[in-house]
Design an enzyme around this catalytic site. Sequence first.
Site, PDB file in Angstrom:
ATOM      1  N   ARG A 123       0.630  -1.073   0.057  1.00 16.29           N
ATOM      2  CA  ARG A 123      -0.006  -0.049   0.048  1.00 16.29           C
ATOM      3  C   ARG A 123       0.992   1.266  -0.059  1.00 16.29           C
ATOM      4  NH1 ARG A 123      -2.830  -2.885   4.082  1.00 16.29           N
ATOM      5  NH2 ARG A 123      -4.230  -4.103   2.992  1.00 16.29           N
ATOM      6  N   LYS A 145       3.009  11.609 -11.265  1.00 16.64           N
ATOM      7  CA  LYS A 145       2.074  10.863 -12.130  1.00 16.64           C
ATOM      8  C   LYS A 145       2.871   9.555 -12.358  1.00 16.64           C
ATOM      9  CE  LYS A 145      -0.897  14.073 -14.654  1.00 16.64           C
ATOM     10  NZ  LYS A 145      -0.979  14.729 -15.967  1.00 16.64           N
ATOM     11  N   GLU A 187       9.979  19.512 -24.490  1.00 22.59           N
ATOM     12  CA  GLU A 187       9.258  19.591 -23.400  1.00 22.59           C
ATOM     13  C   GLU A 187       9.939  20.816 -22.700  1.00 22.59           C
ATOM     14  OE1 GLU A 187       6.306  18.080 -22.531  1.00 22.59           O
ATOM     15  OE2 GLU A 187       6.549  16.081 -23.476  1.00 22.59           O
ATOM     16  N   LYS A 229       7.657  23.596 -13.562  1.00 20.13           N
ATOM     17  CA  LYS A 229       6.615  22.217 -13.294  1.00 20.13           C
ATOM     18  C   LYS A 229       6.371  22.067 -11.983  1.00 20.13           C
ATOM     19  CE  LYS A 229       5.181  17.747 -14.154  1.00 20.13           C
ATOM     20  NZ  LYS A 229       5.115  16.396 -14.999  1.00 20.13           N
ATOM     21  N   GLU A 239      -4.455  17.661 -11.005  1.00 20.28           N
ATOM     22  CA  GLU A 239      -4.813  17.989 -12.355  1.00 20.28           C
ATOM     23  C   GLU A 239      -6.487  18.240 -12.458  1.00 20.28           C
ATOM     24  OE1 GLU A 239      -2.924  16.402 -15.811  1.00 20.28           O
ATOM     25  OE2 GLU A 239      -4.525  16.774 -17.021  1.00 20.28           O
ATOM     26  N   ARG A 243      -2.972  22.431 -13.848  1.00 16.90           N
ATOM     27  CA  ARG A 243      -2.126  21.603 -14.217  1.00 16.90           C
ATOM     28  C   ARG A 243      -2.046  21.041 -15.907  1.00 16.90           C
ATOM     29  NH1 ARG A 243       0.930  16.281 -10.741  1.00 16.90           N
ATOM     30  NH2 ARG A 243       2.144  15.509 -12.625  1.00 16.90           N
ATOM     31  N   ASN A 247       0.240  20.074 -20.804  1.00 10.41           N
ATOM     32  CA  ASN A 247      -0.364  19.302 -21.825  1.00 10.41           C
ATOM     33  C   ASN A 247      -0.310  20.125 -23.164  1.00 10.41           C
ATOM     34  OD1 ASN A 247      -0.646  16.966 -20.465  1.00 10.41           O
ATOM     35  ND2 ASN A 247      -2.901  17.645 -19.746  1.00 10.41           N
ATOM     36  N   HIS A 250      -0.150  18.367 -26.438  1.00 10.99           N
ATOM     37  CA  HIS A 250      -0.029  16.908 -26.328  1.00 10.99           C
ATOM     38  C   HIS A 250      -1.405  16.233 -26.933  1.00 10.99           C
ATOM     39  CE1 HIS A 250       3.197  17.701 -23.680  1.00 10.99           C
ATOM     40  NE2 HIS A 250       3.226  16.467 -23.250  1.00 10.99           N
ATOM     41  N   HIS A 254      -0.508  13.407 -29.056  1.00 15.43           N
ATOM     42  CA  HIS A 254      -1.021  11.822 -29.066  1.00 15.43           C
ATOM     43  C   HIS A 254      -1.729  11.410 -30.227  1.00 15.43           C
ATOM     44  CE1 HIS A 254      -1.000  12.568 -24.409  1.00 15.43           C
ATOM     45  NE2 HIS A 254      -0.041  12.177 -24.880  1.00 15.43           N
ATOM     46  N   HIS A 267       7.583  10.645 -28.270  1.00 15.54           N
ATOM     47  CA  HIS A 267       6.617  11.454 -27.896  1.00 15.54           C
ATOM     48  C   HIS A 267       7.190  12.827 -27.725  1.00 15.54           C
ATOM     49  CE1 HIS A 267       3.674  12.933 -24.724  1.00 15.54           C
ATOM     50  NE2 HIS A 267       4.776  13.406 -24.124  1.00 15.54           N
TER      51      HIS A 267
HETATM   52  P1  NAD Z   1      12.295   6.107 -22.298  1.00 19.56           P
HETATM   53  O1  NAD Z   1      12.132   5.601 -20.835  1.00 19.56           O
HETATM   54  O2  NAD Z   1      11.663   4.922 -23.119  1.00 19.56           O
HETATM   55  O3  NAD Z   1      13.715   6.209 -22.624  1.00 19.56           O
HETATM   56  C1  NAD Z   1      14.018   6.692 -24.020  1.00 19.56           C
HETATM   57  C2  NAD Z   1      15.091   5.611 -24.385  1.00 19.56           C
HETATM   58  O4  NAD Z   1      16.391   6.016 -23.893  1.00 19.56           O
HETATM   59  C3  NAD Z   1      15.060   4.020 -23.807  1.00 19.56           C
HETATM   60  O5  NAD Z   1      15.735   3.276 -24.852  1.00 19.56           O
HETATM   61  C4  NAD Z   1      15.902   4.205 -22.677  1.00 19.56           C
HETATM   62  O6  NAD Z   1      16.269   2.882 -22.307  1.00 19.56           O
HETATM   63  C5  NAD Z   1      17.030   4.860 -23.306  1.00 19.56           C
HETATM   64  N1  NAD Z   1      17.844   5.588 -21.937  1.00 19.56           N
HETATM   65  C6  NAD Z   1      17.467   5.985 -20.988  1.00 19.56           C
HETATM   66  N2  NAD Z   1      18.482   6.858 -20.375  1.00 19.56           N
HETATM   67  C7  NAD Z   1      19.658   6.565 -21.061  1.00 19.56           C
HETATM   68  C8  NAD Z   1      20.719   7.297 -20.874  1.00 19.56           C
HETATM   69  N3  NAD Z   1      21.194   8.004 -20.108  1.00 19.56           N
HETATM   70  N4  NAD Z   1      21.582   6.804 -21.884  1.00 19.56           N
HETATM   71  C9  NAD Z   1      21.174   6.046 -23.058  1.00 19.56           C
HETATM   72  N5  NAD Z   1      20.075   5.645 -23.268  1.00 19.56           N
HETATM   73  C10 NAD Z   1      19.177   6.071 -22.402  1.00 19.56           C
HETATM   74  O7  NAD Z   1      11.280   7.041 -22.724  1.00 19.56           O
HETATM   75  P2  NAD Z   1      11.399   8.745 -21.983  1.00 19.56           P
HETATM   76  O8  NAD Z   1      11.130   9.803 -23.316  1.00 19.56           O
HETATM   77  O9  NAD Z   1      12.409   8.883 -20.954  1.00 19.56           O
HETATM   78  O10 NAD Z   1      10.015   8.670 -21.264  1.00 19.56           O
HETATM   79  C11 NAD Z   1       8.588   8.513 -22.107  1.00 19.56           C
HETATM   80  C12 NAD Z   1       7.720   7.981 -20.838  1.00 19.56           C
HETATM   81  O11 NAD Z   1       7.605   8.679 -19.952  1.00 19.56           O
HETATM   82  C13 NAD Z   1       6.467   7.518 -21.617  1.00 19.56           C
HETATM   83  O12 NAD Z   1       6.032   6.077 -21.088  1.00 19.56           O
HETATM   84  C14 NAD Z   1       5.387   8.561 -21.009  1.00 19.56           C
HETATM   85  O13 NAD Z   1       4.136   8.232 -20.897  1.00 19.56           O
HETATM   86  C15 NAD Z   1       6.019   8.884 -19.812  1.00 19.56           C
HETATM   87  N6  NAD Z   1       5.676  10.247 -19.441  1.00 19.56           N
HETATM   88  C16 NAD Z   1       5.392  10.417 -18.179  1.00 19.56           C
HETATM   89  C17 NAD Z   1       5.099  11.721 -17.435  1.00 19.56           C
HETATM   90  C18 NAD Z   1       4.744  11.815 -16.025  1.00 19.56           C
HETATM   91  O14 NAD Z   1       4.312  12.919 -15.825  1.00 19.56           O
HETATM   92  N7  NAD Z   1       5.064  10.617 -15.345  1.00 19.56           N
HETATM   93  C19 NAD Z   1       5.657  12.778 -18.311  1.00 19.56           C
HETATM   94  C20 NAD Z   1       5.780  12.743 -19.673  1.00 19.56           C
HETATM   95  C21 NAD Z   1       6.162  11.344 -20.157  1.00 19.56           C
HETATM   96  N1  GLY Z   2       3.324  15.681 -17.935  1.00 23.23           N
HETATM   97  C1  GLY Z   2       2.071  16.259 -17.553  1.00 23.23           C
HETATM   98  C2  GLY Z   2       1.899  16.170 -16.077  1.00 23.23           C
HETATM   99  O1  GLY Z   2       2.874  15.779 -15.258  1.00 23.23           O
HETATM  100  O2  GLY Z   2       1.028  16.699 -15.419  1.00 23.23           O
END
Ligand code: NAD
Ligand code: GLY
Length: 366
Positions: A123, A145, A187, A229, A239, A243, A247, A250, A254, A267
Site C-alpha cells: 500500500r 504521475k 518539453e 513544473k 490536475e 496542471r 499538456n 499533447h 497523442h 513522444h
Molecule cells: P524511455 O524511458 O523509453 O527512454 C528512452 C530510451 O532511452 C530508452 O531506450 C531508454 O532505455 C534509453 N535511455 C534512458 N536513459 C538513457 C541514457 N542515459 N543513455 C542512453 N540511453 C538511455 O522514454 P522517455 O522519453 O524517457 O519517457 C517516456 C515515458 O514517460 C512514456 O511512457 C510517457 O508516458 C512517460 N511520461 C510520463 C510523464 C509523467 O508525468 N509521469 C510525463 C511525460 C512522459
Molecule cells: N506531464 C504532464 C504532467 O505531469 O501533468
Amino acid sequence: MSLLMHTLHVELGERSYPVYIGRDLLSDSVLLGQHIRGSQVVIVSNDKVAPLYLDRVRAGLGDRGLVTEVVLPDGEQYKTLATLAEIFDQVMADNHNRTTTFIAVGGGVVGDITGFAAACYQRGVNFVQVPTTLLAQVDSSVGGKTAVNHPLGKNMIGAFYQPAAVLIDTNTLHTLPPRELSAGLAEVVKYGLICDEPFYRWLQEQMPRLMAREEAALAEAIERSCSNKARVVAADEREGGIRAILNLGHTFGHAIEAAQGYGQWLHGEAVATGMLLALELSARRGHIPDHEVASLRRLLADMHLPVDAPADMTAADFLEYMARDKKVVDGRLRLVLLDAVGEARIVDNVTENELMDLLDGTGSAA
Ligand code: NAD
Ligand code: GLY
C-alpha cells in the site's frame, strides 16, 4: 567527484520533496542516503540503462542489508501490468518489507512503472527517482504521475504518488541518443511557452549550447523546467485545473503518436508538432502574432524536431484520435492554447470547423 548545481523543492505539504540537479549525483552516497529510510532497497532499471549506470547507483548505496536489482526489458511496450507483476514477484521472493525503498534508474518508462509499483507495494513504500533521459529529468520524474499502459490506452492504470526525492545527474545525458535529447528539449521549450516567457527567450538564444550538451546550459534548462513544473504541480497536484497547461501540444501529439503507431514518432517529437499546431490556432484566434509561430517553427527545426504533421494524416484522422483523448471531458475537447507567449489557457470551445481549417490537407503544422 559529484557537483550539486541546483536544489529546488516541490511544495506539497507533508509530501514535499527536493529535486537535486548536478554532475555525478548518481553515486553521491550522502544525497541518496538521506532519502533511504531502512536497510532494504529495490533498484529498478532496464537492460539498456543498467549496464551504463546501475553499478554506480549501487556503489552509492553503501552497505545495505538487502538490495534487489530488477532489470526490465527496454521499451514502452513493456510498460504493462505484466511487467509490474514481474517486479512484485522479485520483490516478494526477496522478502522486502514496508520499510523498503524503490529507486527508479532510467527514462520515463522505468520511472512511471517503478513509481506505480512503489505506490502499490504494501500500500505504498518509499520511492526515489533517478531519471536518465532529459524528458524524464524535466517532466516525468517530477509531479507524481505514475502509470502503466493498457492495450486500449496509454497510462490508463496508475496513481498519483510522489517520490521522496529526485536525483538528476546531468552526466547521464552524454550517452543519450541525439533523437532522445531533442525530444526532451521539446518539453523544455513547452515550459517557456506555457508559463515563462523570459525562459523561452533564453532558450531561443541558448539552444545551440543545449544541443551541444554544454553542462552548465543543460543544468540551467533543467532547473528552470523543473521549477516551472514544481510550481504548477504545487498549485494543482491532481490536475483538477491549471496542471492541464502542461499538456500544450499533447492532444495533437497523442493523435500523431496513435495514428502512426506508437514507437514511430517519439513522444517529444509529436509534442513539438502539436505545440506548433496549438500556436497556429492561437494565432488564428488573434492571441499571438504570426511571427511567434514562425519563430517556434525555426527553433524546433534547429532542434531537429519534426515541424510538419505526417503527410498521410488527414484532418479526419486527427479528429478521430483527438476525440479519444483523456482530455475530452463530457464530450468537449479541451485544448491548451496561448493568450501570449508565456501564458497558457485551457479552452473547450474550439469548433470542429476551426480544427478542420487548421489541419485539413495541409500536412503542415504552420
Ligand atoms: P524511455 O524511458 O523509453 O527512454 C528512452 C530510451 O532511452 C530508452 O531506450 C531508454 O532505455 C534509453 N535511455 C534512458 N536513459 C538513457 C541514457 N542515459 N543513455 C542512453 N540511453 C538511455 O522514454 P522517455 O522519453 O524517457 O519517457 C517516456 C515515458 O514517460 C512514456 O511512457 C510517457 O508516458 C512517460 N511520461 C510520463 C510523464 C509523467 O508525468 N509521469 C510525463 C511525460 C512522459
Ligand atoms: N506531464 C504532464 C504532467 O505531469 O501533468
